[in-house]
Motif scaffolding. Structure first.
Motif, short mmCIF file in Angstrom:
data_model
loop_
_atom_site.label_atom_id
_atom_site.label_comp_id
_atom_site.label_asym_id
_atom_site.label_seq_id
_atom_site.Cartn_x
_atom_site.Cartn_y
_atom_site.Cartn_z
N ARG A 21 0.86 -1.19 0.00
CA ARG A 21 0.00 0.00 0.00
C ARG A 21 0.89 1.24 0.00
O ARG A 21 1.83 1.33 0.78
CB ARG A 21 -0.91 0.01 1.22
CG ARG A 21 -1.72 1.30 1.34
CD ARG A 21 -2.74 1.22 2.42
NE ARG A 21 -3.84 0.41 1.88
CZ ARG A 21 -4.95 0.15 2.55
NH1 ARG A 21 -5.11 0.58 3.78
NH2 ARG A 21 -5.90 -0.56 2.00
N TYR A 25 0.25 7.80 -5.91
CA TYR A 25 0.21 6.99 -7.12
C TYR A 25 1.60 6.79 -7.72
O TYR A 25 1.91 5.71 -8.23
CB TYR A 25 -0.72 7.63 -8.15
CG TYR A 25 -0.79 6.84 -9.43
CD1 TYR A 25 -1.53 5.67 -9.51
CD2 TYR A 25 -0.08 7.24 -10.56
CE1 TYR A 25 -1.58 4.92 -10.66
CE2 TYR A 25 -0.11 6.49 -11.72
CZ TYR A 25 -0.86 5.33 -11.76
OH TYR A 25 -0.90 4.59 -12.91
N ALA A 28 3.28 3.80 -6.20
CA ALA A 28 2.69 2.54 -6.66
C ALA A 28 3.11 2.26 -8.09
O ALA A 28 3.46 1.12 -8.44
CB ALA A 28 1.17 2.60 -6.55
N ILE A 47 -3.38 -1.63 -9.82
CA ILE A 47 -3.22 -0.55 -8.84
C ILE A 47 -4.63 -0.04 -8.55
O ILE A 47 -5.34 0.37 -9.47
CB ILE A 47 -2.34 0.59 -9.39
CG1 ILE A 47 -0.94 0.08 -9.70
CG2 ILE A 47 -2.29 1.74 -8.38
CD1 ILE A 47 -0.04 1.11 -10.37
N GLY A 49 -6.88 2.61 -6.34
CA GLY A 49 -6.96 3.78 -5.47
C GLY A 49 -8.21 3.69 -4.63
O GLY A 49 -9.28 3.36 -5.12
N TYR A 138 -3.03 3.91 -2.42
CA TYR A 138 -3.05 3.07 -3.62
C TYR A 138 -2.50 1.70 -3.26
O TYR A 138 -1.40 1.58 -2.72
CB TYR A 138 -2.18 3.70 -4.72
CG TYR A 138 -2.70 5.05 -5.14
CD1 TYR A 138 -3.58 5.18 -6.21
CD2 TYR A 138 -2.34 6.21 -4.45
CE1 TYR A 138 -4.08 6.41 -6.58
CE2 TYR A 138 -2.83 7.45 -4.83
CZ TYR A 138 -3.70 7.54 -5.89
OH TYR A 138 -4.19 8.76 -6.26
#
Length: 163
Positions: A21, A25, A28, A47, A49, A138
């Motif tokens: 986690r 973004y 990730a 991925i 959100g 994310y």
């Protein structure tokens, strides 16, 4: 269709095989990119959100003149496209005239529509803004057969976030 309550939503998210986690973004995305570079089957990753929020960044005051100017600019681009397409069928220097007329008419109509569209709001939205969606966090998730391998690879790369 019945709304999903929080308990059902939690059961769904627990079924995801969360690899890691991240708070943003870009982190990730960097983790998935690193896995891809290391030969991981990234087709098994997603991925996701969560806790989405709408962010509207106000960029300035919007007046009728600015709305008309913005409309003229977008109309000019459209007019350029139409002028170039029509200019393909013109001979000699007629293509340049077609392009010029297209840009001029596009700008004129764009300005008129921009002005009218802003005037019709009646002052309810006298500012310009850029909207975007942002998530609180994310999750990088993987198919169950790949979760442990992805965690090990991200751990070795130093890309697993600290809890």
């Amino acid at each position: 269709m019945l709304p999903i309550d929080q308990r059902q939503l939690h059961q769904v998210t627990m079924a995801w095989n969360t690899v890691a986690r991240y708070d943003d973004y870009a982190s990730a995305q960097a983790a998935v990119d690193r896995l891809s570079d290391d030969g991981f089957p990234v087709g098994q990753l997603s991925i996701i959100g969560s806790d989405l929020r709408l962010v509207e960044q106000v960029t300035g005051r919007l007046t009728k003149a600015k709305a008309a100017l913005s409309g003229a600019a977008s109309g000019a681009w459209f007019g350029l496209l139409i002028g170039v397409l029509l200019g393909l069928f013109a001979t000699g220097s007629g293509w340049l005239a077609m392009v010029g007329v297209g840009v001029a008419f596009g700008a004129l109509w764009g300005a008129a529509f921009g002005f009218l569209a802003h005037a019709m709001t009646g002052g309810r939205r006298d500012f310009s803004a850029v909207r975007s969606l942002a998530a609180a966090h994310y999750d990088v998730i993987a198919g169950s057969a790949h979760v442990d391998r992805a965690r090990v690879m991200l751990g070795q790369a130093g890309l697993l976030p600290r809890d």
